[in-house]
Write a protein that holds these residues in place. Sequence first.
Motif, short mmCIF file in Angstrom:
data_model
loop_
_atom_site.label_atom_id
_atom_site.label_comp_id
_atom_site.label_asym_id
_atom_site.label_seq_id
_atom_site.Cartn_x
_atom_site.Cartn_y
_atom_site.Cartn_z
N LEU A 13 0.83 -1.05 -0.28
CA LEU A 13 0.10 0.07 0.03
C LEU A 13 0.73 1.14 0.09
O LEU A 13 1.93 1.39 0.41
N THR A 14 0.54 2.38 -0.78
CA THR A 14 1.16 3.47 -0.70
C THR A 14 0.11 4.56 -0.56
O THR A 14 -0.91 4.88 -0.99
N LYS A 31 4.53 4.03 3.99
CA LYS A 31 4.95 4.47 2.64
C LYS A 31 4.14 5.54 1.77
O LYS A 31 2.93 5.26 2.04
N ASN A 32 4.91 6.28 1.25
CA ASN A 32 3.97 7.56 0.60
C ASN A 32 4.51 8.10 -0.68
O ASN A 32 5.74 7.81 -1.13
N VAL A 33 3.51 8.75 -1.29
CA VAL A 33 3.95 9.09 -2.65
C VAL A 33 3.39 10.63 -2.43
O VAL A 33 2.36 11.10 -1.91
N LYS A 34 4.27 11.48 -3.17
CA LYS A 34 3.89 12.93 -3.40
C LYS A 34 3.81 13.16 -4.86
O LYS A 34 4.76 12.82 -5.47
N LYS A 50 8.92 6.45 -12.76
CA LYS A 50 8.83 6.45 -13.89
C LYS A 50 8.11 5.33 -14.65
O LYS A 50 7.55 5.48 -15.79
N ASN A 51 8.02 4.14 -14.08
CA ASN A 51 7.50 3.13 -14.45
C ASN A 51 6.79 2.15 -13.60
O ASN A 51 6.61 1.05 -13.80
N ALA A 55 6.45 2.11 -6.99
CA ALA A 55 5.28 1.84 -6.42
C ALA A 55 5.06 0.11 -5.96
O ALA A 55 4.65 -0.07 -4.73
N ARG A 56 5.80 -0.46 -6.62
CA ARG A 56 5.82 -2.03 -6.05
C ARG A 56 6.82 -2.36 -5.29
O ARG A 56 6.88 -3.61 -4.68
#
Length: 75
Positions: A13-14, A31-34, A50-51, A55-56
């Motif tokens: 999970l992100t 775990k995170n994304v901006k 980029k691909n 994320a995985r």
Amino acid sequence: MKRINDIPSNLILTASYGGRADDLIEKNNLKNVKVYSDILDVPTDRLIDKNDDLARTPIINFALLDNLKYSKKKL
């Protein structure tokens, strides 16, 4: 957060910044994304996915670029 320990180990999970519960991301060390609208705003310590590999990948926090402005094919 009530069921965080029920998540199977093969599911990554992100959490995404920009919502009403952003405080839970740091509080629970998720775990995170901006998402950034400009590539120049991305901090040097945050890799750009980029691909979808980042994320995985467990644990790695990453950046995404606004897909209306940037194409992954051009990065």
